[in-house]
Design a protein around this motif. Structure first.
Motif, PDB file in Angstrom:
ATOM      1  N   VAL A   1       4.844  26.389   3.482  1.00  0.00           N
ATOM      2  CA  VAL A   1       4.455  27.744   3.910  1.00  0.00           C
ATOM      3  C   VAL A   1       4.067  28.589   2.692  1.00  0.00           C
ATOM      4  O   VAL A   1       3.025  29.248   2.682  1.00  0.00           O
ATOM      5  N   LEU A   2       4.871  28.542   1.630  1.00  0.00           N
ATOM      6  CA  LEU A   2       4.546  29.361   0.454  1.00  0.00           C
ATOM      7  C   LEU A   2       3.267  28.872  -0.224  1.00  0.00           C
ATOM      8  O   LEU A   2       2.433  29.677  -0.645  1.00  0.00           O
ATOM      9  N   ALA A   3       3.085  27.562  -0.282  1.00  0.00           N
ATOM     10  CA  ALA A   3       1.843  27.048  -0.872  1.00  0.00           C
ATOM     11  C   ALA A   3       0.655  27.502  -0.031  1.00  0.00           C
ATOM     12  O   ALA A   3      -0.391  27.887  -0.575  1.00  0.00           O
ATOM     13  N   GLY A   4       0.822  27.523   1.282  1.00  0.00           N
ATOM     14  CA  GLY A   4      -0.250  27.986   2.162  1.00  0.00           C
ATOM     15  C   GLY A   4      -0.583  29.441   1.923  1.00  0.00           C
ATOM     16  O   GLY A   4      -1.764  29.809   1.784  1.00  0.00           O
ATOM     17  N   VAL A   5       0.442  30.285   1.800  1.00  0.00           N
ATOM     18  CA  VAL A   5       0.206  31.721   1.575  1.00  0.00           C
ATOM     19  C   VAL A   5      -0.468  31.938   0.220  1.00  0.00           C
ATOM     20  O   VAL A   5      -1.475  32.648   0.124  1.00  0.00           O
ATOM     21  N   ILE A   6       0.044  31.275  -0.816  1.00  0.00           N
ATOM     22  CA  ILE A   6      -0.530  31.442  -2.161  1.00  0.00           C
ATOM     23  C   ILE A   6      -1.966  30.929  -2.178  1.00  0.00           C
ATOM     24  O   ILE A   6      -2.877  31.596  -2.684  1.00  0.00           O
ATOM     25  N   GLY A   7      -2.180  29.767  -1.572  1.00  0.00           N
ATOM     26  CA  GLY A   7      -3.538  29.187  -1.540  1.00  0.00           C
ATOM     27  C   GLY A   7      -4.507  30.109  -0.828  1.00  0.00           C
ATOM     28  O   GLY A   7      -5.623  30.363  -1.310  1.00  0.00           O
ATOM     29  N   TRP A   8      -4.058  30.672   0.303  1.00  0.00           N
ATOM     30  CA  TRP A   8      -4.951  31.562   1.059  1.00  0.00           C
ATOM     31  C   TRP A   8      -5.305  32.805   0.240  1.00  0.00           C
ATOM     32  O   TRP A   8      -6.469  33.227   0.165  1.00  0.00           O
ATOM     33  N   LEU A   9      -4.301  33.399  -0.436  1.00  0.00           N
ATOM     34  CA  LEU A   9      -4.559  34.614  -1.221  1.00  0.00           C
ATOM     35  C   LEU A   9      -5.534  34.326  -2.364  1.00  0.00           C
ATOM     36  O   LEU A   9      -6.468  35.100  -2.614  1.00  0.00           O
ATOM     37  N   VAL A  10      -5.356  33.190  -3.032  1.00  0.00           N
ATOM     38  CA  VAL A  10      -6.232  32.859  -4.170  1.00  0.00           C
ATOM     39  C   VAL A  10      -7.653  32.582  -3.663  1.00  0.00           C
ATOM     40  O   VAL A  10      -8.641  33.112  -4.191  1.00  0.00           O
ATOM     41  N   TRP A  11      -7.735  31.824  -2.564  1.00  0.00           N
ATOM     42  CA  TRP A  11      -9.070  31.482  -2.006  1.00  0.00           C
ATOM     43  C   TRP A  11      -9.786  32.751  -1.529  1.00  0.00           C
ATOM     44  O   TRP A  11     -10.947  32.987  -1.814  1.00  0.00           O
ATOM     45  N   ASP A  12      -9.042  33.625  -0.819  1.00  0.00           N
ATOM     46  CA  ASP A  12      -9.620  34.865  -0.292  1.00  0.00           C
ATOM     47  C   ASP A  12     -10.131  35.737  -1.435  1.00  0.00           C
ATOM     48  O   ASP A  12     -11.252  36.268  -1.380  1.00  0.00           O
ATOM     49  N   GLY A  13      -9.357  35.846  -2.501  1.00  0.00           N
ATOM     50  CA  GLY A  13      -9.764  36.677  -3.645  1.00  0.00           C
ATOM     51  C   GLY A  13     -11.017  36.132  -4.298  1.00  0.00           C
ATOM     52  O   GLY A  13     -11.955  36.889  -4.600  1.00  0.00           O
TER      53      GLY A  13
ATOM     54  N   THR B   1      25.112  20.914   3.013  1.00  0.00           N
ATOM     55  CA  THR B   1      24.110  21.698   3.762  1.00  0.00           C
ATOM     56  C   THR B   1      24.087  23.149   3.288  1.00  0.00           C
ATOM     57  O   THR B   1      23.164  23.893   3.616  1.00  0.00           O
ATOM     58  N   VAL B   2      25.095  23.524   2.498  1.00  0.00           N
ATOM     59  CA  VAL B   2      25.076  24.887   1.961  1.00  0.00           C
ATOM     60  C   VAL B   2      23.851  25.085   1.065  1.00  0.00           C
ATOM     61  O   VAL B   2      23.437  26.218   0.813  1.00  0.00           O
ATOM     62  N   LYS B   3      23.237  23.989   0.638  1.00  0.00           N
ATOM     63  CA  LYS B   3      22.029  24.130  -0.198  1.00  0.00           C
ATOM     64  C   LYS B   3      20.905  24.837   0.553  1.00  0.00           C
ATOM     65  O   LYS B   3      20.001  25.413  -0.051  1.00  0.00           O
ATOM     66  N   ILE B   4      20.963  24.786   1.875  1.00  0.00           N
ATOM     67  CA  ILE B   4      19.929  25.483   2.655  1.00  0.00           C
ATOM     68  C   ILE B   4      20.101  26.994   2.519  1.00  0.00           C
ATOM     69  O   ILE B   4      19.138  27.760   2.573  1.00  0.00           O
ATOM     70  N   MET B   5      21.352  27.424   2.293  1.00  0.00           N
ATOM     71  CA  MET B   5      21.613  28.870   2.177  1.00  0.00           C
ATOM     72  C   MET B   5      20.745  29.513   1.083  1.00  0.00           C
ATOM     73  O   MET B   5      20.271  30.638   1.227  1.00  0.00           O
ATOM     74  N   TYR B   6      20.505  28.759  -0.010  1.00  0.00           N
ATOM     75  CA  TYR B   6      19.825  29.346  -1.176  1.00  0.00           C
ATOM     76  C   TYR B   6      18.368  29.680  -0.907  1.00  0.00           C
ATOM     77  O   TYR B   6      17.742  30.405  -1.682  1.00  0.00           O
TER      78      TYR B   6
ATOM     79  N   LEU C   1      13.820  31.863   9.995  1.00  0.00           N
ATOM     80  CA  LEU C   1      14.121  31.258  11.300  1.00  0.00           C
ATOM     81  C   LEU C   1      14.087  29.729  11.207  1.00  0.00           C
ATOM     82  O   LEU C   1      14.972  29.045  11.745  1.00  0.00           O
ATOM     83  N   ALA C   2      13.096  29.184  10.510  1.00  0.00           N
ATOM     84  CA  ALA C   2      12.956  27.727  10.449  1.00  0.00           C
ATOM     85  C   ALA C   2      14.122  27.099   9.674  1.00  0.00           C
ATOM     86  O   ALA C   2      14.762  26.158  10.150  1.00  0.00           O
ATOM     87  N   THR C   3      14.432  27.649   8.494  1.00  0.00           N
ATOM     88  CA  THR C   3      15.530  27.061   7.705  1.00  0.00           C
ATOM     89  C   THR C   3      16.872  27.318   8.385  1.00  0.00           C
ATOM     90  O   THR C   3      17.775  26.486   8.344  1.00  0.00           O
TER      91      THR C   3
ATOM     92  N   TYR D   1      13.594  22.564   2.614  1.00  0.00           N
ATOM     93  CA  TYR D   1      12.865  22.821   1.364  1.00  0.00           C
ATOM     94  C   TYR D   1      11.390  22.451   1.512  1.00  0.00           C
ATOM     95  O   TYR D   1      10.503  23.100   0.924  1.00  0.00           O
ATOM     96  N   ALA D   2      11.114  21.454   2.333  1.00  0.00           N
ATOM     97  CA  ALA D   2       9.707  21.051   2.516  1.00  0.00           C
ATOM     98  C   ALA D   2       8.938  22.138   3.261  1.00  0.00           C
ATOM     99  O   ALA D   2       7.836  22.534   2.852  1.00  0.00           O
TER     100      ALA D   2
END
Lengths: 58, 262
Positions: free
Chosen positions: A21-33, B61-66, B116-118, A15-16
């Protein structure tokens, strides 16, 4: 802290990575715009405008 | 006889071919999509961490599936979007097709990387290894390299039209990886499990686990499209900036040329 069992580290790491990664993509798009808008308004402040807008204004 | 010049009815894609109209429409649409995406993703996280049961074999670990499964779907969908845009660019010369294709590449790459990472972080506790040259994992890795190839090819060529054409060809050729990824688990003997959701005979996952996955997938799909729209808007601004800059250079050159002649 929520008990996620023996493999909690792998779950939190997944989850981390997702968040980073998503924060990086969103941040880049907002900054670029914002950067592009600033440069465009700078050009328009210097009197350089698009033909379609110039035609509309005349 | 009065001549009535009837304006030909435009299709949606033709209407959207006008960048200015696309900018107006996306300015209205994007906030709603982003808002819905955030709401659905938060709801999915609530379901995942407070409602969904553990898997009888994999435990928590099934939580990673989501997040792993939506990332894989969106990684593949991104390339399908590039292929469609490439076709629209090469065949129909649609002015926004190349913009769409260019904006989709980094997003698709991000989700392919996340899949790939998850998957790797899920594989270590469940399979005992972070990586194995399994047909599903390997073909997904090739997809990631295809994304990188598209972005590298794009930035290697200054001429925008030529870059668009070459990327469109790579977009159409590379799309063949998608059926290979999808059916790799059926064609070869893979460690990765076969499909459990998108199947001819229906999902094999219990609805208690399936529902949070569906909510998560819809949420991240909306996020993907909202970011894709933002990427397209940026690209349109970038192209306007480029043409204005070149117009200014031409004007400066034409002003200084007579002075030099005298």
């Amino acid at each position: 802290m929520m008990d996620l069992g023996p493999h909690a580290a792998f779950i939190w790491a997944s989850y981390a990575i997702y968040a980073v990664v998503l924060a990086g993509v969103i941040g880049w798009l907002v900054w670029d715009g914002a950067r592009l808008k600033a440069r465009l308004s700078d050009l328009e402040a210097r009197g350089v405008s698009r033909r379609s807008r110039a035609a509309k204004e005349n | 006889m009065t001549q009535t010049n009837t304006v030909p009815q435009q299709s949606l894609t033709q209407k959207l071919a006008n960048p200015t109209r696309f900018m107006q429409l996306s300015a209205k649409l994007m906030p709603w999509m982003a808002g819905a995406a955030v709401a659905l993703i938060l709801y999915a996280l609530y379901l995942v961490f407070f409602v969904a049961p553990d898997d009888y074999q994999q435990g928590q670990t099934v939580k990673i599936m989501y997040i792993h499964v939506p990332a894989a779907w969106l990684g593949m969908m991104g390339y399908a979007l590039i292929a469609i845009s490439s076709f629209g660019y090469l065949v129909f010369r649609h002015p926004l097709a190349d913009v769409s294709s260019k904006a989709a590449a980094p997003l698709g790459a991000a989700f392919a990387f996340l899949a790939l990472a998850t998957g790797s972080l899920w594989g270590k506790p469940m399979w005992g290894t972070y990586w194995v040259w399994d047909a599903r994992l390997t073909s997904m890795l090739i997809l990631l390299f295809l994304y990188f190839g598209l972005m590298a090819l794009r930035s290697a060529i200054d001429d925008e039209a030529l870059a668009g054409k070459l990327c469109a060809v790579l977009g159409l050729v590379g799309v063949t990886i998608l059926p290979i990824i999808k059916f790799s688990v059926d064609w070869w003997n893979t460690l990765h499990q076969p499909a459990s959701v998108i199947r001819m005979d229906g999902p094999t996952i219990h609805s208690d686990l399936l529902w949070p996955l569906v909510v998560s997938a819809i949420g991240f799909s909306l996020l993907f499209f909202a970011l894709h729209m933002k990427g397209m808007r940026n690209e349109i601004l970038r192209r306007r900036l480029r043409s204005l800059t070149m117009a200014e250079v031409d004007r400066a050159r034409s002003v200084s040329a007579p002075a030099a002649a005298e």
